[in-house]
Design an enzyme around this catalytic site. Structure first.
Site, short mmCIF file in Angstrom:
data_model
loop_
_atom_site.label_atom_id
_atom_site.label_comp_id
_atom_site.label_asym_id
_atom_site.label_seq_id
_atom_site.Cartn_x
_atom_site.Cartn_y
_atom_site.Cartn_z
N LYS A 39 33.22 13.61 36.60
CA LYS A 39 34.48 13.35 35.87
C LYS A 39 34.17 13.06 34.41
O LYS A 39 33.01 12.80 34.05
CB LYS A 39 35.22 12.18 36.53
N ARG A 136 42.42 -1.11 43.14
CA ARG A 136 42.79 -0.04 42.20
C ARG A 136 43.76 0.91 42.92
O ARG A 136 44.95 0.72 42.84
CB ARG A 136 41.52 0.66 41.71
N HIS A 166 35.71 2.24 47.57
CA HIS A 166 34.88 2.04 46.37
C HIS A 166 34.60 0.55 46.22
O HIS A 166 35.50 -0.27 46.36
CB HIS A 166 35.63 2.58 45.16
N ARG A 221 28.72 8.99 46.42
CA ARG A 221 29.28 9.53 45.17
C ARG A 221 28.43 9.01 44.02
O ARG A 221 28.51 7.83 43.65
CB ARG A 221 30.73 9.08 44.99
N TYR A 267 32.45 1.58 2.41
CA TYR A 267 33.74 0.87 2.30
C TYR A 267 33.55 -0.64 2.35
O TYR A 267 32.79 -1.16 3.18
CB TYR A 267 34.65 1.27 3.47
N CYS A 313 31.70 5.13 8.38
CA CYS A 313 32.93 5.83 7.98
C CYS A 313 33.36 6.78 9.10
O CYS A 313 32.69 6.87 10.13
CB CYS A 313 32.70 6.65 6.71
N MET A 314 34.43 7.52 8.87
CA MET A 314 34.93 8.42 9.91
C MET A 314 33.91 9.52 10.26
O MET A 314 33.74 9.87 11.43
CB MET A 314 36.24 9.07 9.46
N ASP A 315 33.20 10.01 9.24
CA ASP A 315 32.32 11.17 9.46
C ASP A 315 30.89 10.97 8.97
O ASP A 315 30.08 11.89 9.06
CB ASP A 315 32.88 12.40 8.73
#
Ligand code: PMH
Length: 390
Positions: A39, A136, A166, A221, A267, A313-315
């Site tokens: 998953k 759950r 589970h 699993r 920043y 930073c973002m990138d």
């Protein structure tokens, strides 16, 4: 590496995953089927690539959370049985049946609605989920479980293949809670088996398989251990065999400069040089999943530790280099350089979270490069949703 347009990549060691699955199979014995949990894009590792190698290594079944993840595997040519662990919409049952995907059932109402909506002849393969203490999803009481099984029995378009539960605390060495769950599961199973034969019974995740190999019924699993990570730090000393960590994250320096004493970086100008310092810029940021909380964490460059200075930073983010280094020098954020390793466990510790979250959080923007038989097998850029080198 020139076939994607960014010098940042995840390296997924499929050989390591293959070995981990084989070692787990030997450990639980051939009598127990491995259900490879792929998953969430195989915990960020690449769903179809991991699924294929897990099946090659002996896994018999795959598991995902949502029907969309199962369909994505079918679209990539995976024919093995797939179990959807989460709740599915009744309106999607026809699609699941057509694609031969096994669904999880845990409510009688869902079955009633399914029977009124689904009119095809193709039977729907089901696993019944029991909630023995995770709280759950799952049927909790004997009454609920018996009602569901009786309903399935009375309708020939439903086929009950498996029953599972589970555990909430399998990765904790204190065993009281898991023993209660084992007991409840056995009790409910006894009732169910009197009503209906069950060919697959599974209760264990990686931690359960590693700690209680003789008590997992006939399937497990397995997620985190297949990826080479220990389910919890407290289990590290009791691992019965070594695991091979499959996920690395690398990039290259795009800018290098010498800053004078007292110059600030990024920043908020939160970092100021204490003397003349070599600062490198790395083209990875929080939009890649490298969160701002990783300020201060080390990366590896030229076989040495180098701290992230200033805000992420973002990138992009900046690192303090040990000395001047050429542009294009490889920077390892997760993985090995020489004798040093930064594990997903180290990143998890810094972020005060679990190792599971680390490969999952590295975003689709970072291409995945797959290594098999020690060489590059495929590079996949999820932005383009197709392999760009095979
Ligand atoms: N089975 C179910 C139902 C699961 O939810 C998970 C993991 C697994 C098996 C595999 O567990 P493992 O990776 O420990 O082997 N689920 C999650 C989760 O929901 N949050 O973190 C892990």
């Amino acid at each position: 590496m020139s076939s994607f347009h960014r010098d940042t990549w995840v390296e997924v060691d499929l050989d390591g995953i293959y070995e981990n699955v084989q070692a787990l199979q030997r450990y639980v014995t051939e009598d127990v089927s491995i259900i490879a949990v792929v998953k969430a894009n195989a915990y960020g590792h690449g769903d179809a690539q991991v699924a294929k190698v897990a099946l090659e290594a002996g896994a018999k079944y795959l598991a995902v959370s949502f029907l969309d993840e199962a369909i994505a595997l079918r679209e990539q040519g995976i024919k093995a049985p797939i179990l959807v662990l989460g709740a599915s919409r009744v309106s999607d049952i026809g699609l699941a049946a057509k694609e031969n995907i096994t669904l999880t059932v845990f409510q009688k109402e869902w079955l009633e609605e399914a029977e009124s909506v689904y009119k095809e002849n193709q039977p729907i393969r089901l696993h019944l989920k029991l909630d023995t203490g995770m709280g759950r999803i799952g049927a909790r009481t004997k009454k609920e479980a018996v009602e569901i099984v009786s309903y399935i029995k009375s309708c020939d378009r439903f086929s009950l293949e498996g029953v599972y539960t589970h555990f909430a605390t399998a990765d904790e060495l204190q065993s009281t809670y898991i023993e209660t769950q084992f007991e409840r599961f056995s009790g409910l199973l006894k009732e169910i088996k009197q009503l209906h034969p069950i060919s697959m019974i599974h209760c264990g995740n990686s931690a359960t398989a590693l700690r209680f190999p003789g008590r997992v019924f006939n399937a497990v699993r397995v997620g985190i251990a297949m990826y080479g990570l220990t389910p919890s730090p407290e289990m590290t000393p009791i691992l019965p065999f070594p695991l091979s960590e499959a996920f690395s994250l690398c990039t290259k320096l795009v800018h290098v400069k010498k800053l004078d004493l007292g110059e600030s970086v990024s920043y908020g100008a939160t970092y100021t040089t204490k003397k003349e310092e070599w600062i490198g810029t790395v083209p990875v940021g929080y939009a890649d999943g490298w969160t701002r909380k990783l300020q201060g964490m080390n990366v590896l460059v030229d076989g040495k530790l180098a701290p992230i200075v200033g805000r992420v930073c973002m990138d992009q983010f900046m690192i303090k280099l040990p000395y001047e280094l050429p542009l294009g020098t490889v920077v390892t954020l997760i993985g090995k350089q020489g004798d040093l390793q930064i594990s997903s466990n180290d990143i998890a510790e810094k972020l005060e979270t679990i190792n599971y979250e680390i490969p999952c959080m590295i975003s689709y923007r970072v291409p995945r490069m797959f290594l098999r038989n020690k060489s590059i097998m495929e590079v996949r850029n999820y932005l383009q949703d197709k392999p760009i080198l095979e």
